[in-house]
Design a protein around this motif. Sequence first.
Motif, PDB file in Angstrom:
ATOM      1  N   SER A   1      -0.648 -11.981  -5.732  1.00 22.25           N
ATOM      2  CA  SER A   1      -1.529 -11.338  -6.725  1.00 22.25           C
ATOM      3  C   SER A   1      -2.993 -11.580  -6.381  1.00 22.25           C
ATOM      4  O   SER A   1      -3.853 -10.745  -6.664  1.00 22.25           O
ATOM      5  CB  SER A   1      -1.302 -11.895  -8.127  1.00 22.25           C
ATOM      6  OG  SER A   1       0.016 -11.725  -8.502  1.00 22.25           O
ATOM      7  N   ALA A   2      -3.263 -12.754  -5.771  1.00 24.05           N
ATOM      8  CA  ALA A   2      -4.650 -13.040  -5.407  1.00 24.05           C
ATOM      9  C   ALA A   2      -5.139 -12.029  -4.363  1.00 24.05           C
ATOM     10  O   ALA A   2      -6.321 -11.676  -4.329  1.00 24.05           O
ATOM     11  CB  ALA A   2      -4.773 -14.461  -4.864  1.00 24.05           C
ATOM     12  N   PHE A   3      -4.222 -11.540  -3.542  1.00 26.49           N
ATOM     13  CA  PHE A   3      -4.589 -10.501  -2.560  1.00 26.49           C
ATOM     14  C   PHE A   3      -5.101  -9.264  -3.313  1.00 26.49           C
ATOM     15  O   PHE A   3      -6.148  -8.698  -2.984  1.00 26.49           O
ATOM     16  CB  PHE A   3      -3.356 -10.175  -1.697  1.00 26.49           C
ATOM     17  CG  PHE A   3      -3.443  -8.878  -0.939  1.00 26.49           C
ATOM     18  CD1 PHE A   3      -4.231  -8.770   0.200  1.00 26.49           C
ATOM     19  CD2 PHE A   3      -2.730  -7.757  -1.356  1.00 26.49           C
ATOM     20  CE1 PHE A   3      -4.316  -7.570   0.900  1.00 26.49           C
ATOM     21  CE2 PHE A   3      -2.801  -6.564  -0.664  1.00 26.49           C
ATOM     22  CZ  PHE A   3      -3.599  -6.464   0.465  1.00 26.49           C
TER      23      PHE A   3
ATOM     24  N   ILE B   1      12.656   2.038  -3.614  1.00 27.26           N
ATOM     25  CA  ILE B   1      11.982   1.567  -4.837  1.00 27.26           C
ATOM     26  C   ILE B   1      10.565   1.077  -4.507  1.00 27.26           C
ATOM     27  O   ILE B   1       9.590   1.417  -5.185  1.00 27.26           O
ATOM     28  CB  ILE B   1      12.813   0.462  -5.527  1.00 27.26           C
ATOM     29  CG1 ILE B   1      14.153   1.048  -5.987  1.00 27.26           C
ATOM     30  CG2 ILE B   1      12.062  -0.159  -6.694  1.00 27.26           C
ATOM     31  CD1 ILE B   1      15.110   0.051  -6.614  1.00 27.26           C
ATOM     32  N   GLY B   2      10.448   0.309  -3.428  1.00 26.26           N
ATOM     33  CA  GLY B   2       9.139  -0.224  -3.040  1.00 26.26           C
ATOM     34  C   GLY B   2       8.142   0.896  -2.757  1.00 26.26           C
ATOM     35  O   GLY B   2       6.980   0.845  -3.194  1.00 26.26           O
TER      36      GLY B   2
ATOM     37  N   GLY C   1      -1.965  -5.317 -14.059  1.00 26.37           N
ATOM     38  CA  GLY C   1      -0.563  -5.324 -13.592  1.00 26.37           C
ATOM     39  C   GLY C   1      -0.327  -4.325 -12.479  1.00 26.37           C
ATOM     40  O   GLY C   1       0.157  -4.674 -11.404  1.00 26.37           O
ATOM     41  N   PHE C   2      -0.717  -3.086 -12.715  1.00 23.34           N
ATOM     42  CA  PHE C   2      -0.457  -2.029 -11.748  1.00 23.34           C
ATOM     43  C   PHE C   2      -1.135  -2.300 -10.395  1.00 23.34           C
ATOM     44  O   PHE C   2      -0.621  -1.957  -9.336  1.00 23.34           O
ATOM     45  CB  PHE C   2      -0.994  -0.696 -12.292  1.00 23.34           C
ATOM     46  CG  PHE C   2       0.052   0.387 -12.322  1.00 23.34           C
ATOM     47  CD1 PHE C   2       0.760   0.702 -11.183  1.00 23.34           C
ATOM     48  CD2 PHE C   2       0.319   1.091 -13.485  1.00 23.34           C
ATOM     49  CE1 PHE C   2       1.726   1.700 -11.196  1.00 23.34           C
ATOM     50  CE2 PHE C   2       1.282   2.095 -13.522  1.00 23.34           C
ATOM     51  CZ  PHE C   2       1.985   2.392 -12.364  1.00 23.34           C
TER      52      PHE C   2
ATOM     53  N   TRP D   1       2.211  -4.581  -4.701  1.00 20.89           N
ATOM     54  CA  TRP D   1       2.008  -5.427  -3.508  1.00 20.89           C
ATOM     55  C   TRP D   1       2.913  -6.643  -3.562  1.00 20.89           C
ATOM     56  O   TRP D   1       3.542  -7.023  -2.583  1.00 20.89           O
ATOM     57  CB  TRP D   1       0.542  -5.863  -3.392  1.00 20.89           C
ATOM     58  CG  TRP D   1      -0.391  -4.705  -3.267  1.00 20.89           C
ATOM     59  CD1 TRP D   1      -1.234  -4.220  -4.221  1.00 20.89           C
ATOM     60  CD2 TRP D   1      -0.538  -3.821  -2.140  1.00 20.89           C
ATOM     61  NE1 TRP D   1      -1.903  -3.111  -3.757  1.00 20.89           N
ATOM     62  CE2 TRP D   1      -1.496  -2.844  -2.487  1.00 20.89           C
ATOM     63  CE3 TRP D   1       0.042  -3.761  -0.864  1.00 20.89           C
ATOM     64  CZ2 TRP D   1      -1.890  -1.826  -1.613  1.00 20.89           C
ATOM     65  CZ3 TRP D   1      -0.353  -2.751  -0.004  1.00 20.89           C
ATOM     66  CH2 TRP D   1      -1.301  -1.804  -0.372  1.00 20.89           C
ATOM     67  N   VAL D   2       2.947  -7.278  -4.732  1.00 19.02           N
ATOM     68  CA  VAL D   2       3.765  -8.504  -4.864  1.00 19.02           C
ATOM     69  C   VAL D   2       5.227  -8.169  -4.591  1.00 19.02           C
ATOM     70  O   VAL D   2       5.886  -8.814  -3.757  1.00 19.02           O
ATOM     71  CB  VAL D   2       3.617  -9.105  -6.289  1.00 19.02           C
ATOM     72  CG1 VAL D   2       4.575 -10.274  -6.482  1.00 19.02           C
ATOM     73  CG2 VAL D   2       2.187  -9.548  -6.542  1.00 19.02           C
TER      74      VAL D   2
END
Length: 594
Positions: free
Chosen positions: A156-158, A281-282, A480-481, A486-487
């Motif tokens: 998430s930091a990315f 899905i990804g 969130g989006f 990415w996560v």
Amino acid sequence: MVAIAQISSGQEKPAANPKLGLFVYILAAAAVIGGFLFGYDTSVVSAAMLYMPDSPGLKPMDTVWQEVIVSISPGMAAVGSLLSGVASDYLGRRKVILGASFIFTIGALICAASVNKIMLVIGRILLGIAIGFASMIVPVYLGETAPTHVRGMLVSAFALMISFGQVVANIMGGGFSYISPYTIGWRLMFAFAAVPSAIQFVCFIFLPETPRWLHEHGFEADTRRVLEKVYNGDEEWIEYEMAEIEAFNDDQKKNQGSVEAKTPVFLRVLKTPHVLKAVFIGSMLQAYQQLAGINTILYYTADIIRSAGIRDNHTTIWISVGLSICNFIGPFIPMSLIEKFGRRIIFLFSCAGVIIALCLVGVSFMLVNQDSARTLDLGGSGANSSFPDVQRCQAYSNCDYCVTTDACGFCQIQGSKQGYCLPVSFDDPEGSSSTGACSGPGPGPGSGPQVSWQKYYCTTKYTSLPIFACGLYLLLFSSGFTSLPWVLNSEFYPMWARSTCVSISTTSNWIFNLLVSLTYLSLTQAITKAGAFYLYAALTVTAFIFILFLVPETKGYSIDEVETLFMNKKQKAEEMRKRKETLTEVRSRQNTKI
Ligand SMILES: O[C@H]1[C@H](O)[C@@H](O)[C@H](O)[C@@H](O)[C@H]1O
């Protein structure tokens, strides 16, 4: 709905989470610079574009050149992210990060030093390739190196750094626009980015390869050395992770004997139902992220602000900074809550918020439209109806429809809510119409009504509403989006397919990014601005349903376990049986070594 059953690879996890040392954070900080460069580059070009077309050496720069210079980077990023999958399998994750930061530094310097348009395009191509590499490899690098209980937070930091890069780009754009912007300012905007990329390059000369890639390529001793640093010498965790990695690699090697394993990874993905499902899905999550319209709002904030009646360039840039700060605050929410509440709930919350915000953006554009001045019959406008586009512009029933079309502008009768929709003048589209009441200096006092020419916006009592709606949208989107696609993509795939699948889904992100940004203007002309945002809202409703029914919760699973969440019951039971077997072999091998 997806069942969230806790499975395990057969090993007992150490009771307490490992106490992490500074090393993991230094490693993560250096890696997420990639996110910063991604965000900075995608945003800074809008500020630079205000000045480059009039820069000596670069002018004349028509709209085709401008579009090439802006879009070539996301286009090349799609190519770069596709290539980086193969590259990172062969060369390693670390070398691809080194390559990305090196190419970025050179690209930024070439852009800054450009003496002509070709040189600028070459620089933008290099920047695009570099951010394509970075956007694929950094989440993979973090996913494979980070301990399970902080993995979501670090990836998430990315995403947070992407938003931070965008804020900094706006601030730098604003700041450098005060330093001879047409000759030096825009160059400084590009040159600035070479500093963090050079820092990242130097850091990664010293930082290690991911333990999973090392082990897969036979560097067992190095794998252990990296784990020792990551787990800060905590023997229990080092042994646990080493056994996990070994077991999963052994499993993979066992399969290598089979014909299936010898086929190229891409074809193997196609033939492996649960991995194919995961990559579908990804990729859809990345596509949905873009279809929610984030980049149209970011790229066109300047226009949205201008259409709210703000004329000054500097004020526009500083309001953009304010909006991009909304986009920067949001990612702190998933970063701090993701390991507590999991991925799904945060994603669904943000998705629902985005739907509401998009509807608000649509409503505010509708209000602006309804309150804008009506178009009068051409009769009193003095326009020569044989001029090009006169009839076409006249057909727009109000000021808002009129200014949404490139060829037309609105000539408003001051003090009234009426006016004429006329073609813009070829030489001075912002200043006058080609024919009719706004085509020259206005009539003198008493000689007719006073008029004013509006090319981009209509004055209404609702004009600032879209700015607030966009601020709310950015806040909710980024909570969130921004991060979750990415996560989740960094976690979804097994080691053998990870880089290929992440590069496919990242390419989907870039392709949809280009598609949505390039179609926005024609979309607004076809279905109005409000219509475009209602369309994004409708697409995001399908995203919500998609996430609700198809996205599994990955919190708490080790990165090697996540793939089993895409298997059916039978496949999962079989896989777990095989893994337990391999693990027992690995454990007994470890014991004999002792
Ligand atoms: O996650 C990021 C982020 O939301 C950025 O603001 C956006 O420009 C990117 O396209 C997206 O992938």
